[in-house]
Design a protein around this motif. Sequence first.
Motif, PDB file in Angstrom:
ATOM      1  N   UNK A 287      38.301  35.568  33.977  1.00  0.00           N
ATOM      2  CA  UNK A 287      38.747  35.118  35.295  1.00  0.00           C
ATOM      3  C   UNK A 287      38.716  36.298  36.251  1.00  0.00           C
ATOM      4  N   UNK A 288      38.198  36.133  37.455  1.00  0.00           N
ATOM      5  CA  UNK A 288      38.149  37.254  38.406  1.00  0.00           C
ATOM      6  C   UNK A 288      39.509  37.878  38.679  1.00  0.00           C
ATOM      7  N   UNK A 289      40.583  37.069  38.670  1.00  0.00           N
ATOM      8  CA  UNK A 289      41.903  37.616  38.990  1.00  0.00           C
ATOM      9  C   UNK A 289      42.428  38.571  37.933  1.00  0.00           C
ATOM     10  N   UNK A 290      41.859  38.531  36.718  1.00  0.00           N
ATOM     11  CA  UNK A 290      42.271  39.480  35.686  1.00  0.00           C
ATOM     12  C   UNK A 290      41.877  40.918  36.052  1.00  0.00           C
TER      13      UNK A 290
ATOM     14  N   UNK B 203      42.536  42.472  38.839  1.00  0.00           N
ATOM     15  CA  UNK B 203      43.697  43.103  39.473  1.00  0.00           C
ATOM     16  C   UNK B 203      44.972  42.943  38.655  1.00  0.00           C
ATOM     17  N   UNK B 204      45.017  41.911  37.824  1.00  0.00           N
ATOM     18  CA  UNK B 204      46.200  41.664  37.002  1.00  0.00           C
ATOM     19  C   UNK B 204      45.764  41.510  35.543  1.00  0.00           C
ATOM     20  N   UNK B 205      45.464  42.646  34.887  1.00  0.00           N
ATOM     21  CA  UNK B 205      44.967  42.569  33.500  1.00  0.00           C
ATOM     22  C   UNK B 205      45.983  41.920  32.562  1.00  0.00           C
ATOM     23  N   UNK B 206      45.473  41.260  31.564  1.00  0.00           N
ATOM     24  CA  UNK B 206      46.321  40.655  30.535  1.00  0.00           C
ATOM     25  C   UNK B 206      46.920  41.756  29.665  1.00  0.00           C
TER      26      UNK B 206
ATOM     27  N   UNK C  62      37.397  41.698  33.689  1.00  0.00           N
ATOM     28  CA  UNK C  62      38.338  40.611  33.999  1.00  0.00           C
ATOM     29  C   UNK C  62      38.370  39.564  32.894  1.00  0.00           C
ATOM     30  N   UNK C  63      38.797  39.969  31.698  1.00  0.00           N
ATOM     31  CA  UNK C  63      38.722  39.064  30.548  1.00  0.00           C
ATOM     32  C   UNK C  63      39.763  39.429  29.512  1.00  0.00           C
ATOM     33  N   UNK C  64      40.064  38.450  28.656  1.00  0.00           N
ATOM     34  CA  UNK C  64      40.982  38.649  27.542  1.00  0.00           C
ATOM     35  C   UNK C  64      40.391  37.997  26.303  1.00  0.00           C
TER      36      UNK C  64
END
Length: 254
Positions: A203-206, A208-211, A228-230
Amino acid sequence: MTAAATGVRATARIVARDDGRGGTSLPVLEGDGPLALRRTRGSGDEAHVMLVGAMSGPLGGDHFAVRAGVEAGARLRVGSAAATIALPGQAKGEARYDVRLTVADGAELRWLPEQLISAGGSDLRVTTHADLAATARLVLREEQVLGRVGEEPGRLVSRLVVRIEGRTLLDQELDCGPGAPGGWDGPAVLGGHRAVGQAVVVRPEFEDRPVSARVLGEGAAVVPLAGPAALVTAVAPDALRLRRVLDEALKSLG
């Protein structure tokens, strides 16, 4: 589809496209032989496709391939009607199952097939390549079950590669069963479990906000990837408990 002494060759192709009316069209939906594709009822702007196994397999010597492309702005979910069972066949040599996924900017793919079961005496190599654009979204789940009830597994080699804009986020391979390098069933790998799975969420939002890395009960963990991935990895005694763990992990990732 072609068939020869070396086994069956079959390919399925899917193309999903933004229809310009708030939905997703499927201009290409074709499969042959054991790889039949069916469009099912979608939800909102997401198209749903089911992969239906029309024959047993893959058997020894078979080569199956699935190609799925999601174009800009489209949303696609792909599942399967039943588990895939790798079986021994009359033809010599390993069977192959190759999956190639491409997801464009602003598009989303949910790749959620049922389990792959490695039956005794089988020999299968599975490769999955997912190539994503910078703002693409992906949820990909893979599950392998080593042997049917009361049965030793066959040989199974499974490789998963995920790239964004040509940059590799994940390149991972599992090799297990008769003939695999020693230790595959030991405490550092499967620990005696017979069901193993993983899920990748991009997800692109990851960005800036990594899992955050965390353990999810016994035998499962979530780790951030270099992008941007988990990645979720899990082992379990059976397919039912493996699915439950992966579903809980995906829910925790939103």
